[in-house]
Design a protein around this motif. Structure first.
Motif, PDB file in Angstrom:
ATOM      1  N   ILE A 209       0.815  -1.210   0.000  1.00  0.00           N
ATOM      2  CA  ILE A 209       0.000   0.000   0.000  1.00  0.00           C
ATOM      3  C   ILE A 209       0.852   1.266   0.000  1.00  0.00           C
ATOM      4  CG2 ILE A 209      -1.789   1.291   1.208  1.00  0.00           C
ATOM      5  CD1 ILE A 209      -2.744  -1.322  -0.081  1.00  0.00           C
ATOM      6  N   ALA A 210       1.665   1.453   1.029  1.00  0.00           N
ATOM      7  CA  ALA A 210       2.394   2.716   1.193  1.00  0.00           C
ATOM      8  C   ALA A 210       3.377   2.979   0.057  1.00  0.00           C
ATOM      9  CB  ALA A 210       3.116   2.719   2.538  1.00  0.00           C
ATOM     10  N   ASP A 211       4.207   1.991  -0.263  1.00  0.00           N
ATOM     11  CA  ASP A 211       5.237   2.221  -1.272  1.00  0.00           C
ATOM     12  C   ASP A 211       4.640   2.429  -2.662  1.00  0.00           C
ATOM     13  OD1 ASP A 211       7.045   2.007   0.715  1.00  0.00           O
ATOM     14  OD2 ASP A 211       7.913   0.099   0.097  1.00  0.00           O
ATOM     15  N   THR A 212       3.553   1.723  -2.956  1.00  0.00           N
ATOM     16  CA  THR A 212       2.898   1.919  -4.257  1.00  0.00           C
ATOM     17  C   THR A 212       2.235   3.284  -4.325  1.00  0.00           C
ATOM     18  OG1 THR A 212       2.448  -0.465  -4.305  1.00  0.00           O
ATOM     19  CG2 THR A 212       1.317   0.904  -5.926  1.00  0.00           C
ATOM     20  N   CYS A 213       1.526   3.655  -3.260  1.00  0.00           N
ATOM     21  CA  CYS A 213       0.906   4.982  -3.227  1.00  0.00           C
ATOM     22  C   CYS A 213       1.964   6.081  -3.301  1.00  0.00           C
ATOM     23  CB  CYS A 213       0.086   5.148  -1.943  1.00  0.00           C
ATOM     24  SG  CYS A 213      -1.482   4.249  -1.937  1.00  0.00           S
ATOM     25  N   PHE A 230      -8.693  16.400 -10.760  1.00  0.00           N
ATOM     26  CA  PHE A 230      -8.847  14.975 -10.469  1.00  0.00           C
ATOM     27  C   PHE A 230      -7.527  14.364  -9.989  1.00  0.00           C
ATOM     28  CE2 PHE A 230      -8.872  10.501 -12.035  1.00  0.00           C
ATOM     29  CZ  PHE A 230      -9.851  10.024 -11.172  1.00  0.00           C
ATOM     30  N   SER A 231      -6.441  14.684 -10.660  1.00  0.00           N
ATOM     31  CA  SER A 231      -5.136  14.142 -10.284  1.00  0.00           C
ATOM     32  C   SER A 231      -4.700  14.658  -8.913  1.00  0.00           C
ATOM     33  CB  SER A 231      -4.085  14.513 -11.333  1.00  0.00           C
ATOM     34  OG  SER A 231      -4.377  13.901 -12.565  1.00  0.00           O
ATOM     35  N   LEU A 232      -4.979  15.919  -8.620  1.00  0.00           N
ATOM     36  CA  LEU A 232      -4.590  16.489  -7.332  1.00  0.00           C
ATOM     37  C   LEU A 232      -5.391  15.877  -6.188  1.00  0.00           C
ATOM     38  CD1 LEU A 232      -4.160  20.232  -8.371  1.00  0.00           C
ATOM     39  CD2 LEU A 232      -2.364  18.543  -7.949  1.00  0.00           C
ATOM     40  N   ILE A 233      -6.662  15.595  -6.451  1.00  0.00           N
ATOM     41  CA  ILE A 233      -7.469  14.898  -5.442  1.00  0.00           C
ATOM     42  C   ILE A 233      -6.880  13.506  -5.185  1.00  0.00           C
ATOM     43  CG2 ILE A 233      -9.721  13.838  -4.988  1.00  0.00           C
ATOM     44  CD1 ILE A 233     -10.952  16.196  -6.557  1.00  0.00           C
ATOM     45  N   LEU A 234      -6.543  12.810  -6.281  1.00  0.00           N
ATOM     46  CA  LEU A 234      -5.933  11.495  -6.134  1.00  0.00           C
ATOM     47  C   LEU A 234      -4.603  11.587  -5.386  1.00  0.00           C
ATOM     48  CD1 LEU A 234      -6.519   9.716  -9.571  1.00  0.00           C
ATOM     49  CD2 LEU A 234      -7.656   9.285  -7.392  1.00  0.00           C
ATOM     50  N   GLY A 235      -3.828  12.625  -5.672  1.00  0.00           N
ATOM     51  CA  GLY A 235      -2.549  12.797  -4.991  1.00  0.00           C
ATOM     52  C   GLY A 235      -2.712  12.913  -3.486  1.00  0.00           C
ATOM     53  N   ALA A 236      -3.716  13.690  -3.055  1.00  0.00           N
ATOM     54  CA  ALA A 236      -3.975  13.841  -1.622  1.00  0.00           C
ATOM     55  C   ALA A 236      -4.431  12.527  -1.004  1.00  0.00           C
ATOM     56  CB  ALA A 236      -5.022  14.933  -1.392  1.00  0.00           C
ATOM     57  N   VAL A 237      -5.289  11.797  -1.721  1.00  0.00           N
ATOM     58  CA  VAL A 237      -5.770  10.506  -1.222  1.00  0.00           C
ATOM     59  C   VAL A 237      -4.628   9.498  -1.170  1.00  0.00           C
ATOM     60  CG1 VAL A 237      -7.280   8.546  -1.720  1.00  0.00           C
ATOM     61  CG2 VAL A 237      -8.142  10.886  -1.991  1.00  0.00           C
TER      62      VAL A 237
END
Length: 477
Positions: A209-213, A230-237
């Motif tokens: 999880i962590a290393d892939t994220c 959309f990408s920035l929201i994904l980045g925060a998540v």
């Protein structure tokens, strides 16, 4: 030496065999072996900083005894403040000196005065915030006569330097860990199995999880000016799950390793992203640090006994200090302040202790409200995490501005990776597994254990070769 490294995979079985088959005659030999192993573990990072660990250990051991033996209050206060001052002095020197020097220089330039900061060319000793807090809590507890001083130097040294918690916690208390250290441990097969399960699940959190994220979060945060909403929201998540998987994964491994040696550490995470408000989130996130600040700062400041103004003041102090503890950057202070602002409405409504039970859902409108509260709490946490992750406050503000004003929600290709829909599905699966096991420390130990272990190990191997992000985030704190 990292928990997710080949070196640790060799180191741990060797220590385990020596501990149970060679040094199992009494607790002194067990503790001595663990101290040697801990010093070796720490020296693998940088042996030169072992002197800090040894000095801090001896300082608090000696001052604790002197505090207890002093018959006059003046003597007790002298030894108490000596320990506090030296411990915090080392922490300030290595962790905060350059930060304050640069901040003061920028302030002088801001009012039109020339200033060139004097900076120290030093490396931050790994784990200094954690083992310093171990010693501080011990000395404070002795000063307020909550515990007796420990006269066995071997036992106390292990309490401070025990390798599973040495560099990234949990932050242990002498009242909890020392009694376990002071008795001989007998091998418990069931506890050892639980330890293995928890280690494996911790590695899943970290490696899968962590290393892939991290791969995706880094790509988005490093190029946020060219990213759409959309990408920035994904980045925060992604960063939210990166830091959760990284730190809670480390804590799980630390707890699991300790169970192999017959020791129980304090639980540090309790599924925080299923919290229904920010108060519950902080009861479930980095529990050992939150409870440390509660017991050694919030309550001494007056806690919740005074009027509303005192409660608000103490709350902001706690969150700001907690943010500053994480690192010498104003971004961490702002992150702490944002969480204090999140907490304020609950405090004013006296509803900060409403959600003390485990989340239970059924087919009712109340459950819809609960899900909404969980999602809102997670959203607020993600927004705050942007400041935690950003290099500067300006970067965080611009990141959020771009997120809310760009208004484009198409998929973007990340230059170093493929499309990231697979990662989203993996996060959803991870959340589903954790939700179904939220009453347990880890989800492997019950039902079809061998199948779960096999799948987890395969995932660790697969993603371990796929990701190049290896370090633990909290090593820098």
């Amino acid at each position: 030496m990292f928990f997710n490294s080949l070196a640790f995979a060799i180191f741990l079985p060797i220590v385990f065999v020596l501990y149970w088959f060679v040094c199992n005659k009494n607790k002194t030999t067990q503790n001595t072996l663990l101290i040697i192993a801990s010093y070796y573990f720490y020296s693998c990072w940088d042996w030169r900083f072992l002197f800090l660990l040894v000095f801090s250990t001896f300082l608090d051991y000696y001052t604790g005894i002197r505090i207890e033996k002093s018959k006059k209050d003046s003597g007790r206060k002298f030894w108490f403040w000596l320990s506090i001052t030296v411990n915090l002095g080392f922490l300030a020197l290595f962790k905060y000196f350059n930060f304050f020097a640069v901040s003061f220089s920028e302030l002088m330039r801001g009012i039109g005065l020339k200033s060139s900061p004097f900076l120290l060319d030093v490396v931050l000793p790994v784990g200094i915030s954690f083992y310093t807090f171990h010693g501080l809590s011990y000395v404070i507890d002795i000063y307020y006569k909550r515990i007796k001083a420990e006269y066995n130097f071997v036992d106390y040294s292990l309490f401070v330097s025990y390798f599973p918690l040495l560099v990234a916690g949990p932050i242990e208390r002498a009242t909890h860990l020392l009694p376990e250290i002071k008795v001989k441990r007998e091998f418990d097969l069931q506890k050892a199995k639980e330890g293995v399960y928890q280690i494996i699940w911790g590695l899943v959190k970290k490696v899968v999880i962590a290393d892939t994220c991290a791969t995706y979060a880094n790509a988005i945060f490093d190029n946020y000016t060219s990213m759409n909403s959309f990408s920035l929201i994904l980045g925060a998540v992604y960063f939210a799950f990166q830091i959760y998987g990284d730190f809670s994964g480390y804590s799980d491994i630390a707890l699991g390793v300790s169970k192999l040696f017959g020791l129980d550490l304090l639980r540090n995470f309790n599924y925080p992203y299923f919290s229904r408000d920010i108060a519950e989130f902080w009861r479930r996130w980095h529990i050992s640090l939150s409870s440390w600040f509660r017991d050694y700062l919030y309550i001494p400041l007056g806690g919740s006994k005074g009027g509303m103004w005192m409660k608000i003041r103490n709350t902001f102090i706690i969150f700001l200090v907690s943010g500053f503890w994480h690192g010498a950057n104003w971004t961490y202070v702002v992150w702490g302040g944002i969480n204090a602002l999140y907490f304020l409405p609950l405090l004013l409504r006296k509803s900060n202790r409403n959600n003390m039970d485990i989340v239970v859902l059924d087919w009712s409108w109340d459950s819809v409200k609960v899900v909404g509260n969980i999602l809102l709490t997670f959203l607020l946490s993600c927004l705050a995490w942007v400041f935690f992750r950003a290099k500067t406050i300006a970067d965080a503000v611009l990141y959020l501005k771009q997120m809310f004003t760009n208004a484009q929600f198409s998929s973007q290709y990340l230059a170093n990776e493929r499309y990231n829909y697979e990662l989203i599905l993996m996060i959803v699966l991870f959340v589903f597994v954790e939700w179904n096991n939220r009453t347990k420390e880890e989800p492997i130990s019950e039902g079809k254990t061998m199948l779960k272990m096999a799948l987890a190990i395969l995932a660790i191997i697969a993603f371990g070769t796929y990701s190049d992000y290896k370090e633990f985030i909290y090593f820098q704190f």
